[in-house]
Write a protein that holds these residues in place. Structure first.
Motif, mmCIF file in Angstrom:
data_model
loop_
_atom_site.group_PDB
_atom_site.id
_atom_site.type_symbol
_atom_site.label_atom_id
_atom_site.label_comp_id
_atom_site.label_asym_id
_atom_site.label_seq_id
_atom_site.Cartn_x
_atom_site.Cartn_y
_atom_site.Cartn_z
ATOM 1 N N ARG A 447 0.829 -1.206 0.000
ATOM 2 C CA ARG A 447 0.000 0.000 0.000
ATOM 3 C C ARG A 447 0.864 1.257 0.000
ATOM 4 N NH1 ARG A 447 -4.762 -1.555 4.381
ATOM 5 N NH2 ARG A 447 -5.997 -2.832 2.961
ATOM 6 N N SER A 448 1.960 1.211 0.773
ATOM 7 C CA SER A 448 2.863 2.367 0.803
ATOM 8 C C SER A 448 3.466 2.606 -0.575
ATOM 9 C CB SER A 448 3.972 2.140 1.816
ATOM 10 O OG SER A 448 3.439 2.009 3.101
ATOM 11 N N LEU A 449 3.922 1.518 -1.247
ATOM 12 C CA LEU A 449 4.482 1.645 -2.593
ATOM 13 C C LEU A 449 3.475 2.231 -3.571
ATOM 14 C CD1 LEU A 449 6.393 -1.763 -2.862
ATOM 15 C CD2 LEU A 449 7.427 0.507 -2.800
ATOM 16 N N LYS A 450 2.230 1.719 -3.481
ATOM 17 C CA LYS A 450 1.179 2.206 -4.390
ATOM 18 C C LYS A 450 0.919 3.687 -4.173
ATOM 19 C CE LYS A 450 -3.581 1.336 -5.799
ATOM 20 N NZ LYS A 450 -4.815 0.571 -5.546
ATOM 21 N N GLY A 451 0.860 4.095 -2.883
ATOM 22 C CA GLY A 451 0.611 5.512 -2.581
ATOM 23 C C GLY A 451 1.724 6.398 -3.102
ATOM 24 N N LEU A 453 3.808 5.789 -5.641
ATOM 25 C CA LEU A 453 3.750 5.813 -7.105
ATOM 26 C C LEU A 453 2.640 6.722 -7.599
ATOM 27 C CD1 LEU A 453 4.414 2.028 -7.887
ATOM 28 C CD2 LEU A 453 5.912 3.953 -8.429
ATOM 29 N N ASN A 454 1.509 6.721 -6.933
ATOM 30 C CA ASN A 454 0.397 7.611 -7.338
ATOM 31 C C ASN A 454 0.817 9.066 -7.235
ATOM 32 O OD1 ASN A 454 -1.394 5.572 -7.974
ATOM 33 N ND2 ASN A 454 -2.294 5.493 -5.919
ATOM 34 N N LEU A 455 1.494 9.420 -6.143
ATOM 35 C CA LEU A 455 1.961 10.805 -5.978
ATOM 36 C C LEU A 455 2.936 11.185 -7.088
ATOM 37 C CD1 LEU A 455 2.558 10.940 -2.111
ATOM 38 C CD2 LEU A 455 0.821 12.193 -3.397
ATOM 39 N N TRP A 456 3.820 10.217 -7.433
ATOM 40 C CA TRP A 456 4.814 10.504 -8.484
ATOM 41 C C TRP A 456 4.161 10.657 -9.844
ATOM 42 C CZ3 TRP A 456 6.798 7.351 -12.544
ATOM 43 C CH2 TRP A 456 7.932 7.852 -13.163
ATOM 44 N N ASP A 460 2.795 15.998 -8.902
ATOM 45 C CA ASP A 460 2.664 17.099 -7.948
ATOM 46 C C ASP A 460 3.903 17.269 -7.089
ATOM 47 O OD1 ASP A 460 0.130 17.530 -8.862
ATOM 48 O OD2 ASP A 460 -0.830 16.249 -7.329
ATOM 49 N N LEU A 461 4.959 16.505 -7.362
ATOM 50 C CA LEU A 461 6.121 16.520 -6.498
ATOM 51 C C LEU A 461 7.243 17.348 -7.104
ATOM 52 C CD1 LEU A 461 6.236 12.724 -5.600
ATOM 53 C CD2 LEU A 461 5.297 14.574 -4.208
ATOM 54 N N THR A 462 7.980 18.054 -6.283
ATOM 55 C CA THR A 462 9.164 18.789 -6.732
ATOM 56 C C THR A 462 10.285 17.794 -6.950
ATOM 57 O OG1 THR A 462 9.981 19.101 -4.505
ATOM 58 C CG2 THR A 462 8.437 20.767 -5.339
ATOM 59 N N LEU A 469 11.422 10.615 -2.429
ATOM 60 C CA LEU A 469 10.473 9.518 -2.660
ATOM 61 C C LEU A 469 11.183 8.307 -3.260
ATOM 62 C CD1 LEU A 469 7.562 8.510 -2.662
ATOM 63 C CD2 LEU A 469 7.274 9.534 -4.917
ATOM 64 N N ALA A 470 12.111 8.587 -4.201
ATOM 65 C CA ALA A 470 12.852 7.483 -4.825
ATOM 66 C C ALA A 470 13.685 6.734 -3.791
ATOM 67 C CB ALA A 470 13.749 8.043 -5.943
ATOM 68 N N LYS A 471 14.319 7.513 -2.903
ATOM 69 C CA LYS A 471 15.123 6.879 -1.848
ATOM 70 C C LYS A 471 14.251 6.005 -0.942
ATOM 71 C CE LYS A 471 18.300 7.911 1.921
ATOM 72 N NZ LYS A 471 18.950 8.968 2.732
ATOM 73 N N GLU A 472 13.078 6.544 -0.580
ATOM 74 C CA GLU A 472 12.181 5.777 0.307
ATOM 75 C C GLU A 472 11.641 4.551 -0.401
ATOM 76 O OE1 GLU A 472 8.325 6.533 3.206
ATOM 77 O OE2 GLU A 472 9.330 8.228 2.245
#
Length: 662
Positions: A447-451, A453-456, A460-462, A469-472
């Motif tokens: 679920r964390s991975l899916k969330g 990826l959706n943000l990416w 909407d991300l700088t 996000l990539a590191k996490e």
């Protein structure tokens, strides 16, 4: 020391015996009497004879026993055996006394006669008591005590308590003796058993005297004397209490009081011709006058004591010789009678033998003829029957062999079915556990991975947020990959019943290899990892399994250590095993959490640098260590670091030819 040996040895028609002389009782026997009255008369005569003429007493008691047997009267049979037992007891023939006492006891027990059973227990206990077999005596006295308590026999209970106390007294168990004497004394007072009060007080006083408890001893002796004098009876008992009372005053250096009591004892003992009492009183007077330096009086009473002792010895010797002479005469007459009877029996047997011999020859010849005829006739039948039986036996044996083989096959099939069923149940449990772990521990990371990826994808991300996000995401994927690897390793071990492939290897090499692999993680926290393992320690286990165990434990130690902490890896040899220890100075583990570490339900916590774990590593470690015949455990205190230890078999060069690895 005084003691109540028995009570009511003759609970018969004692009053009748006391009111009539032996002559009058013998006269009664010449009158027509019922069998029961004749038995009781025999026993009354035996009672009067028992002390002075024991042979005569035994003769009448045996007449009573013979008549009781003939009439099959169980109560009179019991009383007759008991009286004969007492006569033998009085003559110190303890083996015969026991024989009759125990016979009477068994008879009373079979008839459920509680009063007579109590008397039987008491009598048997007394014989063992006189023989010095205090353990057996105590056994029977305790039975008498329990029975009297159950039957609410207060008088019998006081006697039983006193006898138990007496045994403990003779065994030098003074505390137990005083306890039972005290219980007997209190019950005797309650039921106004004056004799019991007197005897028990005397016995307790003697123990107090031995323990130098002089005031208690004086109190007990004076109570005994007072009770006896109130009843105007028991003069012998008064003398036996006055003498130790005088000795108590002597021990207290109160010589005048001691002399007064000893003189009272001597006077009373002289009146009733009680020589033992006179001897003891004379001895006490002699010792008192010696202390007071009246040597003439001391010598006078010393000589008096010696004279009484000589008189007692002569009386006992004369009595013993009389008994021996009486026994000799009785045995001589019995031998003469037996000799005459044997001569007559021999003549009768010779005549009878000749007649029997003649008849036997005639009968034997006839019998042989009959047997010969029967044997000839039945021989052919036996041969045919035996042939048929042999055939049937062979047929039955063949059937039995077939059934045995079939039964063995069925047993093997049943064992195979049971093994398969157990294996299926184990696999089903493993399947359930896998689904439980996957549903619990994969759902969150996915679920964390899916969330993320959706943000990416939404854009909407700088750039900075994208890099974070990539590191996490990388950490999440790495964690999930490690978890999946541990899960699959554990599942493979469980489902395929993966057996270890043990081989010999140097332990230091695989430890240092794992340190090199984990060193980058340790360097991030400036953690010092030390291998303190000797070069010569060799283990014998599955190399890959042990590598995984070391890797997991070392990884956990780094994970829960803070910057500049120290991790030490050590090993030491034991009884056929080597123990590997991974010790850190990290955060430690609470007692509550320690219980969860090796359970199937995954348990994971965050490291000191927010590192995450899979929760399966320790479970896999436990499984692999145990498959290799070892065990794993943790020693930790929260805030003081942790030490994880596990054992593997030690390699013995003579038992293994495998080449070394790692």
């Amino acid at each position: 020391m005084k003691k109540v040996l028995l009570i009511l040895l003759f609970p018969l028609n004692g009053l009748f015996a006391q009111q009539n002389s032996i002559d009058s009782l013998k006269q009664v026997l010449s009158d027509p009497l019922t069998d029961s009255l004749k038995i009781k008369t025999f026993l009354d005569i035996a009672d009067l004879y028992k002390n002075d003429l024991p042979d005569s007493a035994l003769k009448y008691a045996e007449k009573s026993l013979a008549l009781a047997k003939r009439t099959k009267d169980p109560l009179n049979l019991f009383d007759s055996k008991k009286v004969i037992g007492y006569i033998h007891f009085n003559r110190s023939n303890y083996a015969k006394a026991l024989e009759y006492y125990i016979g009477a006891l068994h008879l009373a027990d079979s008839l459920k006669l509680e009063t007579r059973i109590f008397t039987g227990y008491n009598n048997v206990g007394t014989v063992y008591d006189e023989q010095g077999n205090y353990d057996k005596a105590l056994e029977y006295y305790l039975k008498a005590m329990e029975l009297s308590k159950k039957a609410n026999d207060s008088l019998g209970h006081t006697i039983a308590l006193m006898n138990v106390g007496w045994i403990y007294d003779n065994q030098n168990k003074e505390t137990e003796a005083l306890e039972y004497y005290h219980r007997s004394l209190e019950l005797s007072k309650l039921i106004e058993d004056h004799e019991g009060v007197a005897f028990t007080s005397l016995n307790m006083g003697l123990i107090n005297l031995e323990k130098s408890e002089y005031q208690l001893a004086i109190k007990m002796f004076e109570r005994c004397i007072a009770v006896c004098r109130e009843q105007d009876n028991y003069n012998y008992l008064v003398v036996d209490a006055l003498n130790p009372l005088a000795m108590t005053y002597f021990k207290k250096n109160q010589f005048q009081k001691s002399i007064k009591k000893a003189r009272e004892a001597l006077t009373l003992a002289s009146e009733i011709d009680y020589k033992k009492g006179m001897s003891k009183a004379s001895g006490i007077l002699s010792r008192n006058y010696e202390k007071l330096r009246y040597f003439e009086k001391s010598l006078f009473y010393f000589r008096m004591e010696k004279a009484y002792n000589d008189s007692i010895f002569n009386l006992e010797k004369t009595k013993a010789m009389s008994n021996m002479q009486a026994n000799y005469e009785l045995e001589k007459k019995q031998m003469q009678i037996e000799s005459l009877n044997k001569d007559q029996l021999l003549k009768d047997e010779v005549i009878s033998y000749h007649a029997m011999q003649r008849n036997a020859l005639i009968t034997g010849f006839a019998f042989l003829l009959i047997i010969a005829f029967i044997l000839i006739k039945s021989n052919n039948q036996k041969q045919s029957i035996n042939k048929l039986l042999n055939e049937k036996n062979l047929e039955i044996q063949n059937k039995n062999d077939e059934l045995a083989a079939l039964n063995e096959e069925i047993i093997q099939q049943n064992e195979s079915i049971v093994q398969q069923r157990n294996r299926l149940e184990d696999l089903n449990n493993i399947k359930d556990n896998l689904f439980s772990i996957v549903s619990h521990d994969f759902r969150g990371p996915l679920r964390s991975l899916k969330g993320m990826l959706n943000l990416w994808l939404m854009g909407d991300l700088t750039q900075e947020e994208t890099n974070l996000l990539a590191k996490e995401l990388d950490e999440k994927v790495e964690l999930t990959s490690n978890f999946l690897e541990d899960l699959l390793s554990w599942a493979k071990s469980q489902m395929q019943n993966m057996d270890p492939k043990p081989k010999a290897f140097y332990l230091k090499r695989i430890i240092e290899e794992n340190i090199r692999l984990q060193q980058p993680l340790a360097d991030k926290k400036s953690i010092n990892v030390n291998s303190l393992i000797s070069e010569d320690i060799r283990a014998h286990a599955d190399l890959e399994m042990i590598k995984l165990v070391v890797r997991n434990l070392l990884s956990n130690a780094i994970k829960f250590s803070s910057e500049k902490d120290v991790i030490n890896l050590t090993a030491y040899k034991g009884d056929g095993y080597v123990t590997i220890s991974i010790q850190d100075t990290g955060v430690g583990i609470s007692k509550e959490d320690q219980a969860k570490l090796f359970e199937l339900e995954t348990y994971s916590t965050i490291g000191t640098a927010n590192e995450k774990g899979t929760g399966l590593g320790l479970l896999l470690c436990k499984d692999f260590v145990e498959k290799n015949g070892g065990k794993i455990w943790v020693e930790s205190k929260q805030g003081s670091g942790s030490t994880f230890k596990f054992t593997v078999p030690l390699y013995f060069e003579e038992s293994e030819s495998t080449s070394f690895s790692a």
